[in-house]
Design an enzyme around this catalytic site. Structure first.
Site, PDB file in Angstrom:
ATOM      1  CG  ASP A 249      -2.011   0.920   1.268  1.00 20.30           C
ATOM      2  OD1 ASP A 249      -2.844   0.827   0.360  1.00 20.30           O
ATOM      3  OD2 ASP A 249      -2.076   1.776   2.173  1.00 20.30           O
ATOM      4  CD  GLU A 298      16.179 -13.491   4.081  1.00 23.17           C
ATOM      5  OE1 GLU A 298      15.435 -14.128   4.862  1.00 23.17           O
ATOM      6  OE2 GLU A 298      16.858 -12.518   4.435  1.00 23.17           O
TER       7      GLU A 298
HETATM    8  C1  GLC Z   1      -4.373   2.798  -0.628  1.00 28.32           C
HETATM    9  C2  GLC Z   1      -5.557   1.875  -0.618  1.00 28.32           C
HETATM   10  C3  GLC Z   1      -6.763   2.637  -0.173  1.00 28.32           C
HETATM   11  C4  GLC Z   1      -6.482   3.193   1.197  1.00 28.32           C
HETATM   12  C5  GLC Z   1      -5.231   4.054   1.213  1.00 28.32           C
HETATM   13  C6  GLC Z   1      -4.771   4.372   2.602  1.00 28.32           C
HETATM   14  O1  GLC Z   1      -4.487   3.773  -1.588  1.00 28.32           O
HETATM   15  O2  GLC Z   1      -5.747   1.289  -1.879  1.00 28.32           O
HETATM   16  O3  GLC Z   1      -7.907   1.839  -0.167  1.00 28.32           O
HETATM   17  O4  GLC Z   1      -7.575   3.946   1.615  1.00 28.32           O
HETATM   18  O5  GLC Z   1      -4.161   3.388   0.614  1.00 28.32           O
HETATM   19  O6  GLC Z   1      -4.244   3.224   3.209  1.00 28.32           O
END
Ligand code: GLC
Length: 572
Positions: A249, A298
């Site tokens: 993310d 790894e």
């Molecule tokens: C990313 C995710 C989204 C989330 C954001 C904050 O963009 O895809 O759904 O709200 O990160 O974590």
């Protein structure tokens, strides 16, 4: 400008598992702890270069315990669907412990499963049963921020300014004589300031902490070695259980510009940012990806795919150097309108972006943050408009799966689900509240999947009250109904994935463009000779020469109708 995903809301607090906050800065060398799992096929280190990866949004996939929210038991129960579909891997949106202010993207314990979804035993069972069906499992990792309920954050709140506890996050004194102005002018991706002021333990107005997203998602400071060490522990924790990789993310946001300089508010927009915005895409991020890669390497056969909202092709490519991410999401196709110019430009740019570093391109038509493709392509929301949107989404599936590289499918796309227009009172995406009820948020793409039967909740749950309500008219879209119909969208997906998997024509890392009539585009896979032709117009056109493998819509007198695509084998 790169569109940046939406977000945020607050919700009931979930209890934390309190772990020792102290992390050994020198974690034990890998190999001394027993492994309980192994990646699906450690000998196949390159499978991710041409895979079909299915994104499960766990709240909405299938509910096994009748609480109206999807869970790990539901995913296990429906693995047969994914096997039938023929996908290589699933990516689970976050299932870690979370108070759910952002539906799991606010993690309070990155090494535990939230009770809403199940427990570690259920995750282990999912990995084992998916592997038994030749399906890999990737977790969603949220390294950029924690939840405000993470023990690190609660410890930071009760510690002093300048303490070790505060130094894991971006805590700073405010500007102005009384510190009442935020440390800089950054705004949150979701709107409003990116800083929240705390009250110190002695009751006085205190420091400010940074949150690029919601106030419930404080950003970590990756300059702190403890933060990096903890991420490494989390990576190993899941990899040791046999997980096959991670979707990362906000992969382009982990490092902030040194000194946290002000941003240019003139170009700032909610949910959007530029490549040179000091909040994102800073040079320091690459060292973090190299640390991640070293650990993932790894575990042979494991992979990473990063959420990288970076427009510039060479800057995007930097994330995919051989010692950084395996894959980077390229969102151009998911943003392109249904026109030849936009689709072709999205494809050309996505291919160009990765060519320099030898990484495979990635493709997606939708995900949990954007509109479903049926609705995005529909000229209007009348039944006829949605039918056109469905035709176009089916055509674009053939375009996506004909391209070299890795294809990502968002759950429910295989059923041709449209976005759902939900009533105000059920909206659960924090965007709705934070935008002062001006943006409806992402719930419309997150409505639970219809599995069987004639009335809601269509086998998703035994509970008629699902976390988002399901439209009463989805009986024709259930998995059960579509399995019986050879012309259904589900049948098209199955056939297309099967052909892509088995036919030698889908070889070659490059494509050649064909000349095509106005409103059409056609390309050929350089080695395998597969030809894909798309007609975005409304009148049927002649096909390129070759044997027809698959069409998204029946041909009309041997011609390709509008809003349709075809796969052919050209013979040379
Ligand atoms: C990313 C995710 C989204 C989330 C954001 C904050 O963009 O895809 O759904 O709200 O990160 O974590």
């Amino acid at each position: 400008m790169s569109p940046t995903p939406n977000i945020v809301r607050s919700a009931a607090a979930a209890p934390n598992i309190v772990r020792s906050a102290a992390v050994d800065p020198q974690p034990p060398a890998h190999g001394i702890r027993p492994r309980t799992g192994t990646q699906l096929d450690p000998d196949d280190r390159d499978w991710w270069r041409q895979a079909v990866v299915y994104q499960v949004y766990p709240r909405s996939f299938a509910d096994s315990n009748g609480d109206g929210v999807g869970d790990l038991g539901g995913i296990i129960a429906k693995l047969g669907h994914l096997e039938l579909l023929g996908v290589d891997a699933v990516w689970l949106s976050p299932v870690m412990r979370s108070p759910m202010a952002d539906h799991g993207y606010d993690v309070s314990d990155p090494r535990a499963i939230d009770p809403l979804f199940g427990d570690l035993a259920a995750l282990d069972r999912l990995v084992a049963e998916a592997h038994a069906r030749d399906i890999r499992v990737a977790m969603d990792l949220v390294p950029n921020h924690t939840s405000i309920e993470h023990p690190w954050f609660t410890a930071a709140l009760s510690a002093r300014p300048g303490s070790a506890e505060r130094s894991r996050y971006h805590f700073h004194d405010g500007r102005g004589a009384d510190g009442s102005q935020p440390p800089n002018n950054w705004v949150s991706v979701f709107g409003g300031p990116a800083w929240t002021r705390i009250t110190e333990p002695d009751g006085t107005p205190g420091q400010w902490y940074l949150h690029l997203f919601a106030p419930e998602q404080p950003d970590l400071d990756f300059d702190n070695p403890e933060v990096v060490a903890d991420l490494e522990e989390t990576l190993r924790f899941w990899l040791d259980r046999g997980v096959d990789g991670f979707r990362i993310d906000v992969a382009h946001g982990l490092a902030k510009a040194p000194g946290l300089p002000d941003m240019d508010l003139a170009v700032a927009q909610v949910l959007r940012h530029t490549d040179d915005d000091p909040r994102f895409n800073n040079a320091g991020v690459h060292a973090i990806h190299r640390r991640i890669r070293a650990i993932v390497d790894e575990y042979p056969g494991a992979f990473t795919v990063g959420e990288v909202w970076v427009d510039d092709n060479s800057q995007f490519a930097a994330y995919l150097r051989p010692d950084e991410l395996h894959l980077g999401f390229n969102f151009r196709l998911a943003m392109a309108a249904f026109t030849v110019d936009e689709i072709r430009s999205a494809i050309e740019n996505s291919l160009a972006a990765v060519a320099a570093v030898g990484a495979p391109p990635t493709w997606a038509l939708s995900n949990h943050d954007v509109f479903r493709e049926v609705t995005r392509y529909a000229p209007d929301d009348s039944p006829a408009g949605v039918a056109t949107g469905t035709d176009r989404a089916r055509a674009m599936l053939l375009v996506e799966l004909a391209l070299p590289g890795t294809a990502f499918l968002y759950n429910g796309a295989e059923l041709g689900l449209p976005n759902v227009e939900l009533p105000d009172e059920v909206l659960a995406d924090p965007v709705w509240e934070r935008s002062g009820h001006t943006a409806r948020g992402r719930d419309g793409a997150r409505v639970p999947l219809p599995w069987e039967g004639d009335i809601a909740p269509f086998g998703f749950s035994t509970n008629p009250k699902t976390w988002l309500p399901m439209p009463a008219n989805w009986a024709g879209l259930t998995v059960e109904r579509q399995l019986e119909d050879v012309y259904s969208t589900l049948s098209l997906y199955r056939r297309a994935i099967e052909l892509r998997y088995h036919r030698a024509e889908f070889r070659g890392d490059e494509i050649d463009w064909y000349g095509a009539p106005a409103g059409c585009l056609a390309f050929r896979r350089s080695t395998g000779n597969l030809v894909c032709a798309l007609n975005t117009g409304s009148t049927p056109v002649s096909l390129p020469p070759g044997e027809v493998l698959l069409t998204s819509k029946p041909l009309v007198d041997g011609r390709l109708p509008g809003n349709a695509a075809v796969w052919l084998v050209s013979g040379h």
